[in-house]
Design an enzyme around this catalytic site. Structure first.
Site, PDB file in Angstrom:
ATOM      1  N   CYS A  39      65.079   9.555  19.060  1.00 55.27           N
ATOM      2  CA  CYS A  39      65.264   9.830  20.479  1.00 55.27           C
ATOM      3  C   CYS A  39      65.302   8.523  21.265  1.00 55.27           C
ATOM      4  CB  CYS A  39      64.124  10.712  20.995  1.00 55.27           C
ATOM      5  SG  CYS A  39      64.355  11.267  22.708  1.00 55.27           S
TER       6      CYS A  39
ATOM      7  N   ASP B 169      63.841   8.006  23.905  1.00 58.16           N
ATOM      8  CA  ASP B 169      62.570   7.892  24.628  1.00 58.16           C
ATOM      9  C   ASP B 169      61.949   6.495  24.461  1.00 58.16           C
ATOM     10  OD1 ASP B 169      59.628   8.147  25.143  1.00 58.16           O
ATOM     11  OD2 ASP B 169      60.155  10.256  25.462  1.00 58.16           O
TER      12      ASP B 169
ATOM     13  N   ARG C 105      59.056   5.549  24.517  1.00 55.73           N
ATOM     14  CA  ARG C 105      57.777   5.486  23.798  1.00 55.73           C
ATOM     15  C   ARG C 105      57.944   5.512  22.284  1.00 55.73           C
ATOM     16  NH1 ARG C 105      55.644  10.743  26.700  1.00 55.73           N
ATOM     17  NH2 ARG C 105      57.789  11.243  26.136  1.00 55.73           N
TER      18      ARG C 105
ATOM     19  N   HIS D 129      59.958  13.458  18.143  1.00 54.25           N
ATOM     20  CA  HIS D 129      58.636  13.018  18.615  1.00 54.25           C
ATOM     21  C   HIS D 129      58.014  14.063  19.525  1.00 54.25           C
ATOM     22  CE1 HIS D 129      59.765  11.946  22.832  1.00 54.25           C
ATOM     23  NE2 HIS D 129      60.954  11.927  22.291  1.00 54.25           N
TER      24      HIS D 129
ATOM     25  N   CYS E 197      58.599  15.391  23.799  1.00 56.60           N
ATOM     26  CA  CYS E 197      59.999  15.013  24.019  1.00 56.60           C
ATOM     27  C   CYS E 197      60.543  15.713  25.277  1.00 56.60           C
ATOM     28  CB  CYS E 197      60.840  15.390  22.799  1.00 56.60           C
ATOM     29  SG  CYS E 197      62.580  14.920  22.970  1.00 56.60           S
TER      30      CYS E 197
HETATM   31 ZN   LIG Z   1      62.658  12.647  23.170  1.00 59.78          ZN
END
Ligand SMILES: [Zn+2]
Length: 248
Positions: A73, A75, A77, A129, A132
């Site tokens: 992803c 993302d 993080r 993850h 999400c």
């Molecule tokens: Zn995500």
């Protein structure tokens, strides 16, 4: 529309300005504290690496032979190299919103082809993850899913906006799981896990993977394996879903 304050002439709007103007204001970078921090941290990092491992970058410039392709992803993080303690050169990467493997996505297919057939990558990992945002939005939209109609996951965007088109398969998956009445803390982990499984399945359906398995090896002479993992944002740890597949 608000006047631009970052990369354009003050008072211009996005519609009015020539987009190429964006590239002619390097001096304004220094006004952005977040970017200043990134650039100074990079300079320090490069110095540290060179001190600890002299010649690392010179060697790096000669080429790459990563063993792993990471599909994860976007993302912030979940930075694959940071969370796995990897070095530059270890992991080839395709990250996108919701760690999707869409069979009509030329970006993903190009990355996969290059990684497996040209670089000789042996492992392709799909890593979802926890927490999400993409999965959460798709779970939220799944309650209003109408079979046969393209789902609108982000209602504030036009139905045919890129984000809605991109998330349609994940919202469709969420609807198929019939979890819309379950509490989010139960439904979301399930959707995140099922999303990884679905993307692993999609990977197995690509010509690149099918060919590598049919031949026993990739054109670079490597056995190719596909894996599904989930990274826990709250603990920093990765869970292997145990759904790895490889040549028969
Ligand atoms: Zn995500």
């Amino acid at each position: 529309m608000e006047p631009l304050s970052d990369c354009g002439r003050i008072g211009q709007t996005y519609k009015e300005r020539d987009i190429s103007d964006c590239f002619y204001y390097p001096s304004t970078m220094s006004h952005h504290a977040a970017l200043t921090q990134l650039l100074s941290a990079n300079a320090q990092w490069a110095k540290d690496v060179e001190r600890l491992e002299p010649g690392f970058f010179k060697e790096s410039a000669k080429g790459q032979t990563p063993q792993t392709l990471w599909i994860g992803c976007a993302d912030s993080r979940v930075p694959e190299s940071v969370i796995t303690g990897a070095k530059p050169g270890d992991i080839f990467v395709n990250r996108n919103v919701g760690n999707q493997v869409n069979l009509d996505d030329d970006n993903m297919l190009a990355v996969l082809t290059y990684a497996v057939e040209h670089l000789g990558v042996e492992h392709v990992v799909v890593c979802g993850h926890t927490e999400c945002g993409a999965a959460a939005a798709c779970f939220g939209a799944s309650s209003s899913f109408v079979p046969g109609q393209a789902p609108v996951t982000i209602p504030v965007d036009p139905a045919d906006a890129p984000l809605n088109r991109w998330l349609a398969p994940l919202t469709t998956l969420a609807a198929s799981l019939e979890i819309s009445s379950a509490p989010a803390n139960e439904a979301l982990p399930l959707l995140i896990q099922e999303n990884v499984k679905a993307q692993v399945n999609n990977l197995c359906r690509t010509e690149v993977i099918a060919k590598a398995w049919a031949n026993g090896k990739s054109p670079k002479g490597k056995e190719v394996w596909v894996h599904g993992w989930v990274y826990d944002v709250s603990t920093g740890t990765i869970r292997d879903l145990g759904i790895s597949r490889g040549p028969k």
